[in-house]
Design an enzyme around this catalytic site. Structure first.
Site, PDB file in Angstrom:
ATOM      1  N   HIS A  83       5.864  -8.995  -6.033  1.00 27.36           N
ATOM      2  CA  HIS A  83       4.973  -7.916  -5.599  1.00 27.36           C
ATOM      3  C   HIS A  83       5.628  -6.573  -5.867  1.00 27.36           C
ATOM      4  CE1 HIS A  83       1.983  -5.680  -3.700  1.00 27.36           C
ATOM      5  NE2 HIS A  83       1.875  -6.300  -2.533  1.00 27.36           N
ATOM      6  N   LYS A 102       1.322 -12.152  -9.561  1.00 26.23           N
ATOM      7  CA  LYS A 102       2.439 -11.950  -8.634  1.00 26.23           C
ATOM      8  C   LYS A 102       3.271 -13.222  -8.486  1.00 26.23           C
ATOM      9  CE  LYS A 102       0.613  -8.192  -5.729  1.00 26.23           C
ATOM     10  NZ  LYS A 102      -0.750  -8.042  -6.276  1.00 26.23           N
ATOM     11  N   GLU A 128      -8.975 -13.185   0.554  1.00 28.64           N
ATOM     12  CA  GLU A 128      -9.446 -12.753  -0.760  1.00 28.64           C
ATOM     13  C   GLU A 128     -10.372 -13.791  -1.396  1.00 28.64           C
ATOM     14  OE1 GLU A 128      -7.728 -10.578  -4.791  1.00 28.64           O
ATOM     15  OE2 GLU A 128      -6.326 -11.591  -3.428  1.00 28.64           O
ATOM     16  N   PHE A 134      -1.090  -2.292   2.776  1.00 28.25           N
ATOM     17  CA  PHE A 134      -0.914  -2.104   4.216  1.00 28.25           C
ATOM     18  C   PHE A 134      -1.682  -0.851   4.647  1.00 28.25           C
ATOM     19  CE2 PHE A 134       3.539  -4.273   4.550  1.00 28.25           C
ATOM     20  CZ  PHE A 134       2.938  -5.502   4.415  1.00 28.25           C
ATOM     21  N   HIS A 161      -5.235 -10.023  -5.838  1.00 21.03           N
ATOM     22  CA  HIS A 161      -4.073  -9.434  -5.171  1.00 21.03           C
ATOM     23  C   HIS A 161      -3.041 -10.525  -4.934  1.00 21.03           C
ATOM     24  CE1 HIS A 161      -1.846  -6.516  -2.927  1.00 21.03           C
ATOM     25  NE2 HIS A 161      -1.921  -7.205  -1.801  1.00 21.03           N
ATOM     26  N   CYS A 176       0.172  -0.684  -1.467  1.00 21.90           N
ATOM     27  CA  CYS A 176       0.142  -1.532  -2.661  1.00 21.90           C
ATOM     28  C   CYS A 176      -1.080  -1.282  -3.535  1.00 21.90           C
ATOM     29  CB  CYS A 176       0.210  -2.999  -2.255  1.00 21.90           C
ATOM     30  SG  CYS A 176       1.617  -3.321  -1.172  1.00 21.90           S
TER      31      CYS A 176
END
Length: 415
Positions: A342, A337, A316, A403, A305, A165
């Site tokens: 996403h 998002k 975060e 990831f 994110h 991502c």
């Protein structure tokens, strides 16, 4: 060595909120959700039956039938976004040295629909290994970058970054550095993804990564809300054209904003989960600030994110508190998002566009779908819940984490 200043001269996108930048920006400001029941396939047997799909998309509006058959949807999305960005920049019509114009354009997954279809055809066939000759060229994650370079005849640096991502953000940072260090005059960069297919929904569902709020998809992506239960899969592409300031000014280009710097880090912690204390997120934001020659107090807005996962949002916020200290309370923070879902390997490009909107229009897009506070999150921070905010935004930072523990951050500023 004197480094080049790098500016943005073109933007393009295909998103669940709109199929060009003006439509996308308008929907961001209005707090529109792009989520709805999946139309790409029959999702009735899947645990998650909704996603953030692109609306009103017909590839034959953009490609002839022969051309469309050679391109996976992810590449189609990326090419169309790049066309928009190049058109706005005026680069294709300018007197340029094509050897010094490049393309760095990424995807987290690449042509997953092509892969799924070809394997299904093989398994359901008579055992004879008949594969489409375009199988590999359609599927591979670098082909979008290659196709964009071929379309415009740009012969400079050309490749794809794959960091899940964080892919598009890493592409933007690499393209920025190619210009900053004099390896190119201009670059097209961004990312594309088209993973709303059975394999994509099934795979992420098996990981328990997706929200399963099938009864009300539009409120399923709810970052920072105590009842968040996973992310909503999205699709689309984002593209920007960057140039050295000198190159842009020499040809009289309209300058949208300036790219200041970027950072990268690794969590080195877990296959899919973030470091619980936000170690990698902290390091990447500090790296971006140092690269930009800026301090934490220079940032007005952070596009987080913010995937709407229980662990990710907490980690975060911890990192933001540590990096920004007392200034964290003066920041505007939001997760777009909550609206787009996403977009995986395209997320960083689309969210960089959201940051560009913030600095050019002095508007912070909202984090929608918030209802109930999470007691583990610092309630003194401004998450821009539910309604956009107008405020001065001179500089904005975009975070994307992938990831594998990949982290990337990029900073844009008013020109």
């Amino acid at each position: 060595m004197e480094l080049n200043r790098v500016v943005v001269t073109g933007m393009g996108c295909l998103t669940p909120l709109g199929n060009d930048v003006p439509s996308f920006f308008d929907a961001l400001k209005r707090g529109v959700s792009g989520a709805g029941p999946i139309t790409r396939f029959d999702a009735s047997k899947f645990k998650t039956q909704f996603a953030c799909e692109i609306k009103g998309w017909d590839p034959h509006d953009h490609f002839d039938r022969k051309e469309a058959r050679k391109l996976d949807p992810y590449a189609q999305y990326g090419i169309v976004a790049a066309r928009q960005a190049v058109a706005q920049s005026g680069l294709a019509d300018a007197e340029i040295d094509a050897d010094r114009i490049g393309v760095i354009f990424g995807s987290g997954i690449g042509g997953i629909l092509t892969f799924q279809q070809e394997i299904q055809n093989f398994v359901e066939g008579d055992g004879t290994p008949r594969f489409n000759p375009f199988f590999i060229p359609k599927m591979i994650g670098d082909i979008c970058a290659g196709q964009i370079s071929m379309e415009f005849g740009f012969r400079g640096p050309n490749y794809a970054c794959v960091s899940a991502c964080a892919s598009a953000t890493n592409c933007i940072i690499d393209a920025f550095n190619a210009i900053r260090y004099g390896k190119a005059d201009a670059m097209v960069s961004g990312g594309a993804e088209a993973a709303v297919v059975e394999a994509g929904i099934g795979g992420f569902s098996a990981m328990k990564a997706l929200s399963s709020r099938n009864d009300d998809p539009q409120v399923a992506s709810r970052p920072f809300d105590v009842n968040r239960d996973g992310f909503v899969l999205g699709e689309g592409a984002g593209a920007i054209v960057m140039e050295s300031l000198e190159h842009a000014q020499a040809r009289g280009a309209h300058i949208i904003c300036e790219v200041m710097g970027g950072g990268a880090s690794a969590d080195a912690h877990h296959l899919t989960a973030p470091h619980p204390e936000g170690l990698g997120a902290r390091n990447v934001m500090r790296a971006a600030l140092a690269d930009a020659g800026m301090t934490a107090d220079d940032i007005d807005y952070v596009n987080v994110h913010g995937t709407s996962t229980p662990l990710g949002d907490l980690a975060e916020v911890k990192a933001i508190e540590e990096v920004f200290g007392e200034h964290a309370k003066a920041l505007s923070i939001s997760s777009t998002k909550s609206m787009t879902g996403h977009l995986l390997g395209a997320a960083g490009a689309v969210e960089t566009l959201a940051c560009i909107m913030a600095v050019t229009e002095n508007v912070v897009p909202p984090t929608i779908n918030f209802a109930d506070p999470d007691p583990d999150l610092n309630q003194e921070l401004d998450y821009t819940f539910n309604v956009m905010r107008r405020r001065p935004v001179n500089a904005a930072l975009s975070n994307t984490f992938g990831f594998g523990g990949h982290n990337a951050s990029v900073i844009v500023r008013k020109f």
